[in-house]
Write a protein that holds these residues in place. Structure first.
Motif, short mmCIF file in Angstrom:
data_model
loop_
_atom_site.label_atom_id
_atom_site.label_comp_id
_atom_site.label_asym_id
_atom_site.label_seq_id
_atom_site.Cartn_x
_atom_site.Cartn_y
_atom_site.Cartn_z
N SER A 42 -13.31 8.68 -3.04
CA SER A 42 -13.81 9.60 -4.21
C SER A 42 -12.91 10.77 -4.40
N LEU A 43 -12.19 11.10 -3.21
CA LEU A 43 -11.14 12.29 -3.51
C LEU A 43 -9.99 11.92 -4.18
N ALA A 44 -9.45 10.64 -3.94
CA ALA A 44 -8.41 10.05 -4.79
C ALA A 44 -8.60 9.86 -6.29
N TRP A 45 -9.60 9.24 -6.58
CA TRP A 45 -10.12 8.75 -7.83
C TRP A 45 -9.79 9.68 -8.93
N PRO A 46 -10.12 10.82 -9.01
CA PRO A 46 -9.60 11.70 -10.14
C PRO A 46 -8.06 11.77 -10.47
N ALA A 47 -7.30 11.68 -9.46
CA ALA A 47 -6.08 11.98 -9.65
C ALA A 47 -5.42 10.45 -9.99
N LEU A 48 -5.92 9.30 -9.64
CA LEU A 48 -5.39 7.96 -9.90
C LEU A 48 -6.08 7.68 -11.29
N ARG A 49 -7.18 8.18 -11.76
CA ARG A 49 -7.64 8.03 -12.98
C ARG A 49 -6.67 8.64 -14.09
N ALA A 50 -6.32 9.94 -13.72
CA ALA A 50 -5.42 10.78 -14.54
C ALA A 50 -3.75 10.54 -14.57
N GLY A 51 -3.41 10.06 -13.28
CA GLY A 51 -2.05 10.05 -12.96
C GLY A 51 -1.44 8.78 -12.72
N LEU A 52 -2.01 7.48 -12.85
CA LEU A 52 -1.40 6.18 -12.62
C LEU A 52 -1.23 5.63 -13.88
N ASP A 53 0.30 5.23 -14.00
CA ASP A 53 0.59 4.80 -15.47
C ASP A 53 -0.10 3.14 -15.32
N ALA A 54 0.09 2.54 -14.25
CA ALA A 54 -0.42 1.16 -14.52
C ALA A 54 -0.91 0.61 -12.98
N ALA A 55 -1.70 -0.47 -12.91
CA ALA A 55 -2.00 -1.37 -11.84
C ALA A 55 -1.92 -2.73 -12.00
N VAL A 56 -1.75 -3.40 -10.77
CA VAL A 56 -1.52 -4.82 -10.83
C VAL A 56 -2.23 -5.37 -9.85
N ALA A 57 -2.71 -6.74 -9.87
CA ALA A 57 -3.26 -7.31 -8.64
C ALA A 57 -2.45 -8.54 -8.55
N VAL A 58 -1.93 -8.81 -7.18
CA VAL A 58 -1.08 -9.82 -6.87
C VAL A 58 -1.56 -10.80 -6.04
N SER A 59 -1.19 -12.10 -6.19
CA SER A 59 -1.78 -13.23 -5.41
C SER A 59 -1.21 -13.16 -3.76
N GLU A 60 -1.87 -14.09 -3.20
CA GLU A 60 -1.22 -14.34 -1.85
C GLU A 60 0.13 -14.88 -1.72
N ALA A 61 0.42 -15.73 -2.91
CA ALA A 61 1.63 -16.32 -2.73
C ALA A 61 2.82 -15.44 -3.33
N ARG A 62 2.28 -14.48 -4.08
CA ARG A 62 3.36 -13.58 -4.70
C ARG A 62 3.81 -12.50 -3.47
N ALA A 63 2.81 -12.15 -2.58
CA ALA A 63 3.04 -11.36 -1.61
C ALA A 63 3.86 -12.14 -0.48
N ALA A 64 3.59 -13.41 -0.14
CA ALA A 64 4.09 -14.16 1.04
C ALA A 64 5.56 -14.36 0.34
N ARG A 65 5.90 -14.48 -0.80
CA ARG A 65 7.47 -14.67 -1.28
C ARG A 65 7.94 -13.39 -0.98
N ALA A 66 7.30 -12.24 -1.60
CA ALA A 66 8.03 -11.11 -1.34
C ALA A 66 8.29 -10.72 0.36
N VAL A 67 7.46 -11.04 1.06
CA VAL A 67 7.67 -10.93 2.46
C VAL A 67 8.78 -11.60 3.03
N ARG A 68 9.15 -12.88 2.36
CA ARG A 68 10.29 -13.74 3.02
C ARG A 68 11.45 -13.14 2.28
N ASP A 69 11.30 -12.58 1.13
CA ASP A 69 12.62 -12.25 0.46
C ASP A 69 13.15 -10.89 1.07
N LEU A 70 12.20 -9.98 1.18
CA LEU A 70 12.77 -8.69 1.82
C LEU A 70 13.12 -8.94 3.23
N ALA A 71 12.57 -9.90 4.02
CA ALA A 71 13.19 -10.06 5.48
C ALA A 71 14.57 -10.74 5.14
#
Length: 507
Positions: free
Chosen positions: A367-396
């Motif tokens: 609840s403390l964060a929500w007013p700032a997020l509502r006003a100040g975030l440009d975008a939000a995205v939800a990612v799949s498990e496979a996207r995150a797994a690929r990113a782990v491997r690539d960053l490593a």
């Protein structure tokens, strides 16, 4: 539901399924994306001075050093931008995640306010400065900075306290260990409520800090309620553990998720996170990069994202206003509470599912964060498990050791800037071919061992090749895992399940 936490609107719909069989390169569906370009032109009402004090506090700690900012030219080429930097939080104040920044500052503030003074060399009481790297100590025995060796039991107790303070918190991994570590270093106690799905090795690490651990057979939101109830029940009267200041109770709730009536301590945690962004400013300047054009932030309850909004939307020193970088929140598809709240334009809770991004598996924004997020975030995205797994491997492979939560930043940027509709999303984020991106890798693999014993982490963590431009070097604490596993189809590699390696049952 605990009466301490007022109910919010609940979305009981199941998380959306990936639009592509492997989820890693398929199109980004409308349910997984939100954008409001006007956000970067919003200016926070004031620039709070407290983050500056928190940074000075951290800088005075014996174990403090800025975590490295690594430039990865190959990712810039892949994403079609000018420069890409990754903030590597795999080693922060002796822990494998950024959470120690918030926990250390919050516990310092709690103890300073409860004690009001610390004894000096003469034994006389001295006021505790909010920015000093000193925690309140017992009368007649000064106590040094966090990280100094803890003395006998109770050595870190506040002035006038009969017994050490017990800090109670809920966690889906990193926050609980950070609270437990800082409490131990200050001679205090910790009681950590651990939500379902936290890897057994992460639970063992919390216990290894000397904390009492209570496992909760439910999601993070339930663990938060149980922790709040325990703090309230252990108190000496109404308001115990409320964060209202000088409670008489030796039990204090230290939660990074705010709710109405409990926002002061979560606010201190957010202030502690500001140190990370001050470091990024200095490191980008040293790299000749200037201000970033986009910052990607993994989001659980939104406290780190609140710190980002507070930092990048602060009034400009000269004009008091001005466009800052685009801020992109990244969440798992299984727990996209901020994305859903932004879409509905109200703070809501969502039903959470299973995800290897355990530290982001939260169903309700702070609840403390929500007013700032509502006003100040440009975008939000939800990612799949496979996207995150690929990113782990690539960053490593590029020399950045990251857990699934930390790698979510890369997964989110890839989802936003590539695939069908990417041109419109780039326009919404205001990104051109010379843009500078900063990705926050908020944890190392040791913080969240989901899928850790795969090729994703069987790489050297040192930068190498053309991507070796790291502005603050840290040693590699990780070694390849040579254990044999039978292959299976899980995206994090052989031998793993949605809750980690098959040989480690869920806690």
């Amino acid at each position: 539901m605990n009466e301490i936490f007022p109910p919010v609107a609940i979305n009981t719909e199941a998380p959306p399924a990936p639009a592509h069989p492997d989820g890693a390169r398929g199109p980004l569906g409308p349910a997984s994306w939100y954008a409001r370009p006007a956000a970067r032109h919003w200016t926070a009402p004031t620039a709070p001075p407290a983050p500056t004090a928190a940074h000075a506090f951290h800088a005075a700690l014996p174990d403090y050093a800025p975590t490295r900012l690594v430039e990865l030219p190959s990712l810039a080429a892949e994403l079609g931008v000018g420069r890409v930097f990754v903030k590597d939080e795999s080693s922060r104040l002796g822990l494998p995640a950024f959470k120690a920044l918030g926990a250390s500052w919050a516990l310092h503030r709690v103890l300073a306010e409860r004690g009001g003074a610390t004894a000096g060399a003469t034994g006389a009481a001295e006021l505790v400065d909010a920015g000093a790297g000193v925690a309140a100590g017992p009368a007649g025995a000064g106590y040094g900075p966090i990280g100094a060796a803890a003395g006998p039991a109770g050595a870190g107790a506040v002035v006038g306290a009969v017994e050490p303070v017990t800090f109670v918190t809920a966690t889906d991994g990193n926050h609980g260990r950070a609270v437990a570590r800082i409490a131990r270093l200050l001679g205090q106690r910790a009681h950590v409520f651990v939500s379902r799905g936290v890897h057994p090795e992460a639970v063992a690490a919390i216990e290894g800090e000397g904390a009492r651990v209570t496992r909760v057979a439910g999601p993070y939101d339930l663990a938060v309620c149980e922790a709040a109830r325990a703090a309230e029940d252990a108190g000496d009267g109404p308001g115990a553990g409320s964060g209202s200041g000088r409670e008489t109770s030796p039990t204090v709730l230290v939660q990074d998720s705010g709710r109405p009536g409990y926002e002061r301590i979560p606010g201190w945690i957010v202030e502690g996170y500001a140190t990370l962004f001050a470091e990024i400013d200095a490191q980008l300047a040293a790299a000749g990069a200037g201000a970033p054009d986009l910052v990607a932030i993994p989001v659980g309850v939104g406290s780190l994202a609140q710190a980002a909004v507070t930092h990048y939307r602060a009034p400009a020193p000269d004009t008091g206003a001005g466009a800052g970088p685009a801020l992109l929140a990244v969440e798992p598809e299984a727990a996209a509470c901020v994305l859903e709240s932004l879409r509905r334009d109200e703070r809501v809770s969502v039903a959470t599912g299973d995800t290897a991004m355990a530290g982001l598996n939260c169903g309700t924004p702070s609840s403390l964060a929500w007013p700032a997020l509502r006003a100040g975030l440009d975008a939000a995205v939800a990612v799949s498990e496979a996207r995150a797994a690929r990113a782990v491997r690539d960053l490593a492979a590029l020399g950045v050791p990251s857990g699934p939560c930390g790698a979510a930043s890369l997964a989110g940027v890839r989802a936003a800037l590539t695939g069908d509709g990417a041109a419109d999303r780039r326009a919404a984020l205001g990104l051109g071919p010379t843009a500078t991106l900063v990705l926050l890798s908020t944890e190392g693999p040791a913080a969240n061992p989901h899928g850790q014993d795969t090729s994703a982490h069987g790489q050297s963590a040192e930068p190498h090749g053309s991507d070796a431009n790291a502005y603050s070097q840290t040693p590699d604490p990780y070694e390849p895992d040579t254990r044999h596993h039978e292959p299976d189809s899980h995206p994090y590699g052989p031998g793993s399940t949605p809750h980690g390696p098959a040989t480690h049952p869920e806690a």
